[in-house]
Scaffold this active site. Structure first.
Site, PDB file in Angstrom:
ATOM      1  N   GLN A  91       2.910   9.930   1.085  1.00 23.32           N
ATOM      2  CA  GLN A  91       4.125   9.309   1.065  1.00 23.32           C
ATOM      3  C   GLN A  91       4.812   9.721  -0.096  1.00 23.32           C
ATOM      4  OE1 GLN A  91       2.365   5.135   2.077  1.00 23.32           O
ATOM      5  NE2 GLN A  91       4.431   5.172   3.189  1.00 23.32           N
ATOM      6  N   GLY A 110       0.912  -1.052   0.035  1.00 24.91           N
ATOM      7  CA  GLY A 110      -0.049  -0.077   0.228  1.00 24.91           C
ATOM      8  C   GLY A 110       0.852   1.332   0.084  1.00 24.91           C
ATOM      9  N   HIS A 133      -2.497   7.326   7.022  1.00 22.92           N
ATOM     10  CA  HIS A 133      -1.828   8.138   6.281  1.00 22.92           C
ATOM     11  C   HIS A 133      -2.332   9.593   6.108  1.00 22.92           C
ATOM     12  CE1 HIS A 133       2.342   6.251   6.178  1.00 22.92           C
ATOM     13  NE2 HIS A 133       1.956   5.288   5.743  1.00 22.92           N
ATOM     14  N   CYS A 152       6.390   0.148   7.267  1.00 26.62           N
ATOM     15  CA  CYS A 152       5.812   1.446   6.523  1.00 26.62           C
ATOM     16  C   CYS A 152       6.983   1.599   5.513  1.00 26.62           C
ATOM     17  CB  CYS A 152       5.527   2.582   7.186  1.00 26.62           C
ATOM     18  SG  CYS A 152       4.924   3.881   6.203  1.00 26.62           S
ATOM     19  N   LEU A 153       6.659   2.042   4.118  1.00 22.61           N
ATOM     20  CA  LEU A 153       7.643   2.228   3.102  1.00 22.61           C
ATOM     21  C   LEU A 153       8.305   3.772   3.617  1.00 22.61           C
ATOM     22  CD1 LEU A 153       6.030   1.253  -0.214  1.00 22.61           C
ATOM     23  CD2 LEU A 153       7.590  -0.146   1.448  1.00 22.61           C
ATOM     24  N   HIS A 212      -4.085   1.254   7.484  1.00 20.27           N
ATOM     25  CA  HIS A 212      -2.642   1.835   7.676  1.00 20.27           C
ATOM     26  C   HIS A 212      -2.625   3.116   6.768  1.00 20.27           C
ATOM     27  CE1 HIS A 212       1.672   1.515   7.814  1.00 20.27           C
ATOM     28  NE2 HIS A 212       1.480   2.032   6.667  1.00 20.27           N
ATOM     29  N   GLU A 213      -3.295   2.721   5.469  1.00 24.25           N
ATOM     30  CA  GLU A 213      -3.281   3.984   4.521  1.00 24.25           C
ATOM     31  C   GLU A 213      -4.236   5.000   4.883  1.00 24.25           C
ATOM     32  OE1 GLU A 213      -0.709   3.807   2.736  1.00 24.25           O
ATOM     33  OE2 GLU A 213      -0.169   1.667   3.155  1.00 24.25           O
TER      34      GLU A 213
HETATM   35 ZN    ZN Z   1       2.854   3.418   5.633  1.00 25.13          ZN
END
Ligand code: ZN
Length: 195
Positions: free
Chosen positions: A50, A45, A139, A93-94, A135-136
């Site tokens: 991000q 995701g 963000h 998380c990226l 999670h997204e």
């Molecule tokens: Zn993340």
């Protein structure tokens, strides 16, 4: 616009995104690039903030398989409608690569969003997909999974997070990163372009 994944503690990760008003070719190109970046970094995701964009949307593919385009989903202006049960699971998380921790989420959720064609859809999700979507969506509200850890797990990750903070500061000190005020001004400008 060249998009790249930004890392904690970049201030755009704390930006609360406003709803997107229209889906056009430029936005579709940004979304295609977000999928590329997500796969490049073995993610499942990726939210717009991000990649330093103030738009209320994220992409996801719970299989993480770039060949499985049927599992690709775009959530534009997502709203979590209902949740049921609790489930704990490891998250990463990226934007904080290499850092993982256990997060309590709703086990099942209902989400409404717009797709790339500008049509609304409702998803009733559980397991990994429910976790990704929560999670997204976090963000887009400027929240990170590290905000949801227990104090003990937060303490465990303190050293790793400090390394990201030091790296961010040193990149900023040598002029590689804009100031907080410059970042905020750019986000407002991008928002206005799509208001
Ligand atoms: Zn993340």
């Amino acid at each position: 616009m060249d998009l790249n994944i930004i890392h904690y503690p970049h201030p755009t990760l704390r930006h609360v995104s406003k709803p997107v008003k229209r889906v056009d070719a430029e936005l579709r190109a940004m979304i295609a690039r977000m999928f590329e970046l997500m796969y490049e970094h073995q993610g499942v995701g990726l939210a717009a903030n991000q990649v330093d964009l103030p738009y209320r949307l994220f992409v996801a593919n719970p299989t993480g398989d770039p060949g499985d385009s049927e599992a690709e989903h775009v959530f534009i202006n997502p709203v979590l409608r209902a949740g049921k049960g609790q489930a704990e699971g490891e998250e990463g998380c990226l934007s904080i690569p290499g850092v993982v921790g256990p997060v309590m989420r709703k086990a099942k959720i209902t989400i409404e969003a717009y797709n790339l064609r500008g049509e609304t859809f409702t998803g009733e999700l559980d397991d990994l997909f429910a976790r990704i979507v929560q999670h997204e969506t976090d963000h887009l509200d400027g929240k990170l999974f590290i905000d949801r850890l227990t104090p003990a797990h937060t303490a465990d990750l303190r050293g790793a997070l400090e390394e990201f903070e030091i790296d961010f500061q040193s990149r900023r000190d040598c002029g590689e990163l804009p100031t907080d005020a410059e970042i905020a001004a750019r986000l407002v400008q991008l928002e206005q372009l799509r208001a």
